[in-house]
Design a protein around this motif. Structure first.
Motif, short mmCIF file in Angstrom:
data_model
loop_
_atom_site.label_atom_id
_atom_site.label_comp_id
_atom_site.label_asym_id
_atom_site.label_seq_id
_atom_site.Cartn_x
_atom_site.Cartn_y
_atom_site.Cartn_z
N GLN A 1 7.71 1.20 -2.90
CA GLN A 1 8.07 -0.21 -2.69
C GLN A 1 8.90 -0.38 -1.42
N GLN A 2 9.82 0.55 -1.16
CA GLN A 2 10.64 0.46 0.05
C GLN A 2 9.80 0.73 1.30
N VAL A 3 8.87 1.66 1.21
CA VAL A 3 7.99 1.94 2.35
C VAL A 3 7.14 0.71 2.64
N THR A 4 6.61 0.08 1.59
CA THR A 4 5.81 -1.13 1.78
C THR A 4 6.65 -2.24 2.40
N GLU A 5 7.85 -2.41 1.91
CA GLU A 5 8.75 -3.44 2.46
C GLU A 5 9.03 -3.16 3.94
N ARG A 6 9.20 -1.90 4.27
CA ARG A 6 9.48 -1.53 5.65
C ARG A 6 8.28 -1.76 6.56
N ALA B 1 2.25 8.46 -1.99
CA ALA B 1 3.66 8.82 -2.14
C ALA B 1 3.86 10.33 -2.16
N ALA B 2 2.90 11.05 -2.69
CA ALA B 2 3.01 12.52 -2.73
C ALA B 2 2.94 13.13 -1.34
N VAL B 3 2.29 12.44 -0.42
CA VAL B 3 2.15 12.97 0.95
C VAL B 3 3.49 13.01 1.66
N ALA C 1 -0.31 -7.51 1.05
CA ALA C 1 0.91 -6.80 0.64
C ALA C 1 0.65 -5.95 -0.59
N ALA C 2 -0.14 -6.49 -1.54
CA ALA C 2 -0.48 -5.72 -2.74
C ALA C 2 -1.34 -4.51 -2.39
N LEU C 3 -2.25 -4.68 -1.43
CA LEU C 3 -3.10 -3.56 -0.98
C LEU C 3 -2.25 -2.46 -0.34
N VAL C 4 -1.33 -2.86 0.52
CA VAL C 4 -0.46 -1.87 1.18
C VAL C 4 0.41 -1.16 0.14
N LEU C 5 0.89 -1.88 -0.86
CA LEU C 5 1.68 -1.25 -1.92
C LEU C 5 0.85 -0.23 -2.69
#
Length: 138
Positions: A64-69, A52-54, A41-45
């Motif tokens: 954080q929301q994208v990672t949660e999703r 995020a710029a992409v 999870a930390a790696l994906v975050l």
């Protein structure tokens, strides 16, 4: 073997299909999957923060929301499948290129390899069966 050759031939399309399915079937507010460890999870975050710029113009979600999703219970298995597929595609492309380069250098270096033999290697139609000799005892 024909089914494997078919899968390898369309793996590029499958990667896009699973990527879009991952985003389509992931929902905010769903608990994190039990398949996901804290380290993953930390790696994906970290990856989502770096990228995020992409997608800043495509979505208003924070990293954080994208990672949660992506790590939600309804989509984590698709994320794992996508990682496996991209890794397999990378290995396939890399090994195919190495085989072609080796064939080119071996032909130049004096080790003659027939074009048909190299095509068999590249396309995976090589048989690994060893010749068997029958020895008869008097």
């Amino acid at each position: 073997l024909d089914f494997i050759v078919l899968l390898v031939g369309v793996v590029h399309c499958q990667v896009w299909h699973v990527g879009f399915a991952l985003w389509a079937f992931s929902l905010l507010g769903v608990r994190r999957s039990k398949l996901i460890t804290d380290g993953f999870a930390a790696l994906v975050l970290r990856v989502c923060t770096a990228m995020a710029a992409v997608w800043k113009d495509a979505t208003s979600l924070s990293p954080q929301q994208v990672t949660e999703r992506l790590l939600a219970a309804d989509s984590a298995h698709l994320l794992i499948l996508l990682i496996v597929m991209v890794g397999s595609l990378f290995l396939k492309v890399t090994f195919t290129m190495w085989i072609k380069v080796r064939a080119k250098f071996s032909a130049v270096g004096g080790l003659r390899v027939s074009r048909q033999a190299m095509n068999d290697i590249v396309h995976g139609t090589v048989s690994c069966a060893l010749p068997v000799q029958v020895i008869s005892c008097p």
